[in-house]
Design a protein around this motif. Structure first.
Motif, PDB file in Angstrom:
ATOM      1  N   PRO A 291       0.818  -1.207   0.000  1.00  0.00           N
ATOM      2  CA  PRO A 291       0.000   0.000   0.000  1.00  0.00           C
ATOM      3  C   PRO A 291       0.848   1.252   0.000  1.00  0.00           C
ATOM      4  N   ARG A 292       0.411   2.221  -0.783  1.00  0.00           N
ATOM      5  CA  ARG A 292       1.159   3.463  -0.925  1.00  0.00           C
ATOM      6  C   ARG A 292       0.995   4.317   0.317  1.00  0.00           C
ATOM      7  N   SER A 293       2.125   4.783   0.833  1.00  0.00           N
ATOM      8  CA  SER A 293       2.093   5.622   2.017  1.00  0.00           C
ATOM      9  C   SER A 293       2.084   7.080   1.601  1.00  0.00           C
ATOM     10  N   HIS A 294       1.226   7.857   2.251  1.00  0.00           N
ATOM     11  CA  HIS A 294       1.091   9.276   1.924  1.00  0.00           C
ATOM     12  C   HIS A 294       1.741  10.168   2.972  1.00  0.00           C
ATOM     13  N   THR A 295       2.500   9.576   3.890  1.00  0.00           N
ATOM     14  CA  THR A 295       3.156  10.358   4.926  1.00  0.00           C
ATOM     15  C   THR A 295       4.627  10.587   4.634  1.00  0.00           C
ATOM     16  N   LEU A 298       5.471  14.329   4.241  1.00  0.00           N
ATOM     17  CA  LEU A 298       5.140  15.222   5.351  1.00  0.00           C
ATOM     18  C   LEU A 298       6.361  15.966   5.895  1.00  0.00           C
ATOM     19  N   PRO A 299       7.509  15.306   6.134  1.00  0.00           N
ATOM     20  CA  PRO A 299       8.676  16.092   6.601  1.00  0.00           C
ATOM     21  C   PRO A 299       9.151  17.108   5.579  1.00  0.00           C
ATOM     22  N   PRO A 345      -1.546  15.678   2.193  1.00  0.00           N
ATOM     23  CA  PRO A 345      -1.888  14.249   2.208  1.00  0.00           C
ATOM     24  C   PRO A 345      -1.433  13.527   3.465  1.00  0.00           C
ATOM     25  N   GLY A 346      -0.240  13.847   3.947  1.00  0.00           N
ATOM     26  CA  GLY A 346       0.229  13.208   5.172  1.00  0.00           C
ATOM     27  C   GLY A 346      -0.614  13.563   6.376  1.00  0.00           C
ATOM     28  N   LEU A 347      -1.011  14.832   6.494  1.00  0.00           N
ATOM     29  CA  LEU A 347      -1.854  15.237   7.615  1.00  0.00           C
ATOM     30  C   LEU A 347      -3.238  14.590   7.529  1.00  0.00           C
ATOM     31  N   HIS A 376      -4.832  11.127  -0.737  1.00  0.00           N
ATOM     32  CA  HIS A 376      -4.128  11.616  -1.913  1.00  0.00           C
ATOM     33  C   HIS A 376      -5.018  12.466  -2.802  1.00  0.00           C
ATOM     34  N   ARG A 377      -6.336  12.397  -2.625  1.00  0.00           N
ATOM     35  CA  ARG A 377      -7.244  13.208  -3.442  1.00  0.00           C
ATOM     36  C   ARG A 377      -7.555  14.551  -2.801  1.00  0.00           C
ATOM     37  N   VAL A 378      -7.869  14.545  -1.519  1.00  0.00           N
ATOM     38  CA  VAL A 378      -8.305  15.777  -0.856  1.00  0.00           C
ATOM     39  C   VAL A 378      -7.222  16.410  -0.010  1.00  0.00           C
ATOM     40  N   GLY A 379      -6.074  15.741   0.139  1.00  0.00           N
ATOM     41  CA  GLY A 379      -5.029  16.277   1.004  1.00  0.00           C
ATOM     42  C   GLY A 379      -4.397  17.541   0.456  1.00  0.00           C
ATOM     43  N   ARG A 380      -3.995  17.496  -0.812  1.00  0.00           N
ATOM     44  CA  ARG A 380      -3.340  18.668  -1.394  1.00  0.00           C
ATOM     45  C   ARG A 380      -4.288  19.857  -1.546  1.00  0.00           C
ATOM     46  N   PRO A 381      -5.528  19.679  -2.031  1.00  0.00           N
ATOM     47  CA  PRO A 381      -6.435  20.840  -2.034  1.00  0.00           C
ATOM     48  C   PRO A 381      -6.684  21.416  -0.644  1.00  0.00           C
TER      49      PRO A 381
END
Length: 485
Positions: A291-295, A298-299, A345-347, A376-381
């Protein structure tokens, strides 16, 4: 022609989103024309005109971001089975999306030109007096190449961004870096290659099967105590010797009477391992996708955000009260926006994990899993909206402290940026909702009440607000401190 037909046959919601792109393009084009008019009216102040043109990068980026989100959410240009047979493959659909985006942005640019000419009085003969009269280049002729170039910036940038985002990608998974395989003599490191013709009859390839057959024949004449295991070993030897030459090399995986596997040196693939349930599993098959990690970003997002705030602090210390915000403030705000977009996305993923912490129930578990899947869809917006809200809060604090009048052009730019970011967030939310339609239908078929799904949506919104709200206030306070001195 195909792009025009798809534009005409689109649904009302899709048409409204394209109208938003056209409106944002009109506002950005009008600001670019005003920067040109300021340069024509004040030829002795090229620095101020260049600064106005640089600040147009913010609405331009917001417009392109909205155009990409609208193109991704367009259901008419998504790949479907059977479209490649009639020439509508992924590349063609990408070109259709880019053309549709360029048409919408070009419509907005034409509207910006008409509005600019109307304010100048070229269409009615009576120019408009007011605060914008100093940037309309009244009484001067507009250079046609400069006008065309500025108005073509938004359609070109939007269509290029859409083409880059929706470009066809290879659906095949990347080869997994497993352990090095050892093939026959002289083929070190090429164990994954297929054996050449004649490998079946190579010298020594049948030694293992011959020894297994000899052991099986010897076990037949053994005492009665060992005769029970002879049929099984003989059948194993017969099945191993009957292996076709078109598959693996003969004798690659054969069993001796004791049940051990015999592997020849000419074997190009290791023997298949057997799971606990008896099903054979090929050791050389593709590894299961992780599974792809979206964190992971974050750093990096936090680091870029810190750098942006540092640049804003330095630019705010060197600026004076009588001058407009410099290019350093613009660069710092751009870095802060990029940092929040990377950290979004990480948050969001961490919000989903926090919802599932400490013995979660069905409601919290559902809300947390959906947040993790949609990060990954709503994190960046969400990160971009957080940055825009922080900038608006800092501008409001600066206006209250110094009683600064931003003017109508600044108001237009703020409306374009804020409207584009909010519209992008809503478009991403709609896209995420459509992506989980199958999951929602499955839950409803299993008997989940609709109130539970609405409660999970409210819980997700509350968790995101609880994380991104304080973050917005903190970033806004840090960004407004150097500007309010």
């Amino acid at each position: 022609m195909l792009a025009l037909r798809l534009t005409r046959a689109a649904r009302l919601a899709v048409q409204l989103r394209r109208l938003l792109v056209a409106s944002a393009s009109a506002g950005t084009g009008f600001l670019l024309l005003c920067a040109l008019g300021h340069a024509l009216t004040h030829p002795d102040a090229p620095g101020a005109s260049s600064l106005r043109l640089a600040w147009c990068a913010a609405p331009l980026a917001a417009t392109v971001y909205l155009a990409v989100a609208v193109a991704r959410a367009d259901p008419g240009t998504r790949p479907r089975p059977g479209l490649s047979a009639i020439g509508l493959g992924p590349g063609r659909l990408m070109a259709v999306s880019a053309t549709t985006t360029a048409l919408s942005a070009a419509l907005g640019s034409v509207a910006a030109l008409l509005g600019f000419l109307y304010l100048r009085g070229d269409l009615t003969g009576a120019p408009v007096d007011g605060a914008v009269s100093g940037v309309l280049a009244l009484g001067q002729r507009l250079p046609a190449p400069a006008v065309v170039t500025l108005l073509a910036v938004v359609p070109a940038a939007a269509s290029a961004a859409v083409a880059l985002t929706l470009r066809p990608r290879d659906p095949r998974p990347a080869p997994s870096a497993g352990a090095r395989r050892y093939g026959r003599f002289g083929a070190y490191g090429w164990g994954a290659a297929r054996e050449t013709f004649g490998a079946y009859g190579r010298y020594g390839a049948r030694l293992a099967s011959a020894s297994a057959s000899a052991s099986a024949s010897a076990s037949v004449s053994a005492p009665a105590s060992a005769s029970a295991s002879a049929p099984a070993s003989a059948s194993a030897s017969a099945s191993a010797s009957a292996q076709p030459a078109g598959g693996r090399a003969a004798g690659a995986a054969q069993a001796d009477p004791s049940g051990a596997l015999l592997t020849q040196a000419s074997d190009t693939r290791p023997p298949a391992t057997t799971d606990g349930d008896g099903s054979a599993r090929d050791a050389t098959g593709p590894a299961p996708a992780t599974p792809r990690s979206h964190t992971t970003l974050l750093p990096w997002g936090i680091a870029v955000l810190t750098a942006g705030l540092a640049v804003e602090t330095y630019a705010g210390d060197t600026a004076t009260r009588d001058t407009a915000p410099s290019a350093g403030v613009l660069l710092g705000w751009a870095l802060a926006t990029l940092g929040l977009a990377l950290a979004g996305p990480g948050l969001t993923h961490l919000c989903g994990r926090l919802l599932q912490a400490v013995r979660p129930g069905a409601l919290r578990l559902l809300a947390g899993r959906v947040l993790m899947e949609e990060s990954h869809r709503v994190g960046r917006p969400l990160g971009v909206v957080c940055a825009v809200a922080s900038a608006a809060y800092a501008a409001a604090a600066l206006h209250d402290a110094d009683a600064t009048d931003f003017g109508p052009l600044s108001l237009i730019g703020a409306v374009v940026v804020a409207g584009c970011t909010v519209a992008t967030l809503l478009t991403a939310a709609v896209e995420a909702k459509h992506a989980r339609t199958d999951t929602t239908d499955a839950l409803l078929r299993l008997g989940a009440p609709p109130t539970t799904l609405r409660a999970a949506a409210a819980l997700r919104a509350g968790a995101l607000l609880a994380v991104f709200g304080p973050l917005t206030l903190v970033v806004a306070q840090l960004a407004s401190l150097p500007l309010a001195r």
